[in-house]
Design a protein around this motif. Sequence first.
Motif, mmCIF file in Angstrom:
data_model
loop_
_atom_site.group_PDB
_atom_site.id
_atom_site.type_symbol
_atom_site.label_atom_id
_atom_site.label_comp_id
_atom_site.label_asym_id
_atom_site.label_seq_id
_atom_site.Cartn_x
_atom_site.Cartn_y
_atom_site.Cartn_z
ATOM 1 N N SER A 1 2.664 -8.311 -1.584
ATOM 2 C CA SER A 1 1.212 -8.215 -1.425
ATOM 3 C C SER A 1 0.860 -6.835 -0.899
ATOM 4 N N ASN A 2 -0.434 -6.610 -0.611
ATOM 5 C CA ASN A 2 -0.839 -5.391 0.073
ATOM 6 C C ASN A 2 -0.417 -5.409 1.532
ATOM 7 N N SER B 1 7.258 -0.514 2.206
ATOM 8 C CA SER B 1 5.816 -0.307 2.079
ATOM 9 C C SER B 1 5.524 1.183 2.104
ATOM 10 N N ALA B 2 4.362 1.558 1.579
ATOM 11 C CA ALA B 2 3.977 2.970 1.575
ATOM 12 C C ALA B 2 3.475 3.433 2.929
ATOM 13 N N ALA C 1 5.183 -4.408 0.250
ATOM 14 C CA ALA C 1 3.736 -4.299 0.422
ATOM 15 C C ALA C 1 3.260 -2.892 0.118
ATOM 16 N N THR C 2 1.977 -2.792 -0.214
ATOM 17 C CA THR C 2 1.376 -1.480 -0.413
ATOM 18 C C THR C 2 1.155 -0.779 0.922
ATOM 19 N N TYR C 3 0.689 -1.552 1.932
ATOM 20 C CA TYR C 3 0.290 -0.933 3.190
ATOM 21 C C TYR C 3 1.138 -1.367 4.389
ATOM 22 N N GLY D 1 9.627 3.318 3.975
ATOM 23 C CA GLY D 1 8.197 3.516 3.835
ATOM 24 C C GLY D 1 7.679 4.684 4.634
#
Length: 658
Positions: free
Chosen positions: A422-423, A453-454, A437-439, A469
């Motif tokens: 997910s985000n 994650s980023a 995750a994106t965030y 990340g």
Amino acid sequence: MRWSLAILLPSLIWAAAPTTRRILVGTWAPTGPAGKPRLQHGAADARDLADAFQRLGSVGESDTVLLEVSDTTALVRAWDEATTRSEKARSQGLSAELIVFHTGHADAQGFRLGDQVLPWSRVQQFLSKRDGSMKVAFLDACASGNALRSKGGKFVSSAATESVAGSAVLSSSRSNELSTESDKDGGSLFTRAVVAGLRGAADSDHDGRVTLSETFRYAAVETERRASALGAPEQHPSGSTELVGEVDPVLTDLRSAPARLRFEAGFPATSLWDSTRRVIGTASTGPRDSLELALSPGLWTLRTDSGSARMQVLLREGESRRISPLEMVTIPVVPRPADTTDTTTRWVPINFGILPPVSINGAKPRRVKNAFSMDFILGEAKTVSGFQFSGVMSRVFGDASGLQMSVAGNTVLGNMSGFQFSNANQVDGNLVGAQLATYLNMTEGDLRGAQVSALMNVARGNVEGAQLGGAAYAGNLRHGAQIALVTVSGKAVGVQAGLVNVAREMDGLQLGLVNVGSGSGARLGFVNVVPSGKPISIGALSVGSQLELHPIVQISQDLSNRLLLRTRMDWFQSGLSWEGLPYLGGERILSIETSARLERLLATELGFAWVFPGWSPRLVPEIVAGFSLPLMSHLSPIVQARWSLETKRATLWSGVEF
């Protein structure tokens, strides 16, 4: 428990008192390793035990040390200070007796203070040190039986002498058992029993004096009984002794207390509460025996463990009050209304919907277990074993296993075994698997697997795996890697790779522009900060309390000049050099040197240099060899040769190292 200053004093100070000095050190460590709950009653346990010894055991307030400790250094320092007081008393011709109390977290390795461990061997070494004094230790922690040098609870001395010397250890549990702290009892089961025993509950022969063996026998029986009554894990206090002298040393004297409470035979298990609602401990007389407790004047409340009966007693100064179980007043039982709430977990193997209650799970999804679930907006379930997907958010209020996916976020309030995509992802318990995750990825407990994650990865417990990340935080990096722009960890074993790496203690590799962390292993970066320890540090500048900095000024055969700042640790050294110093001319050249060093009559070195000529991005390797002659501690003539693997040219440098 905070006792009134008017609490009783012993009526009879044993014969050795004028020539004997008793010292008590009581410590507590509420915080253990990550994932362990904070202990709530350590301070009260230590103070109550100290108060019993101050009022009944000839321990003066000036000879009492009570201290909360957060790391092993503070605990050992407290023990050392108490030992120093004991040695000072003996130097003044007095006999010394040291009472040691510690409560906190522990396991099979030793006392756990935060993420630090004080090994049982170190505890045994302190407790068994033979210095001519008597030492009695009360250890209240899980697995504290590991501190015993021998097993068993028979307190018999090996010889009879006029004075008592050696050590006796009472532990709250066996080497493989837990120790319980009870909010209902206001402290740990073991210490509550010891305190009640010292105040008279352990006086089995009714001579007004509580001995070491009486204290152990009472604490053992009462702790086992109380653990069983509360439904806590089995707990069996253990003890050992290496005392030489009097067979059974007296710990407290009760014979002329300003207020005493005598329990007749037949009292059930009963808790004693003072006027501030603090529990002194629990006691029972059985069908035939009686007991007498030395208490402070004031209002006392007695309540059976079952909660079915109670009584209050007002003790006046100088009063010796006899009470009977017939005086206990029955507390009427008020039946509670039946709880008709349905808490049954329903099995709904397949769920489709939009959001609760518009779904097969219905209006109460928090009582549903799914194997497959798809919701257009919001998906909820108590547990999921399989697959859960939602267009906006997926939530599980218990444990989950399998795959959880959504666009905005995933949440599991229990433990997770599987994968989240997910985000943003969150697991409130432990995670075995991966979060992508994106965030943001967050795991409140331990992580065994990976977080990617980023923006940010957080695991507040122990990490065994990888975090990749923008930024990474781990409570402890047990075995694994953190690869991010910024990495932060408590105690770390593994790899941290980023622009900035920070660890409280790193026993592995830190690779980045700035590395911060005590410990061992290796540091490879432009700046390495090592508060303690001697890792192999390769970089432009390495600083630390145990690392030596040495500036060097050199000149070559063609009159080129150079300044070298070198960090040294034992046999290894690394540093940054600048050629072409301002106002002295020459080509601007920057290089980083690393070399092994062998110091005998002459200090020799052999290693490599990575050279950056001018402002060129080229990296030119060179072989470095040299020697120096230490004339004084910070002055050594030095000769160094450097061979360029690119130009096949040698340069000879000479200078002075400070």
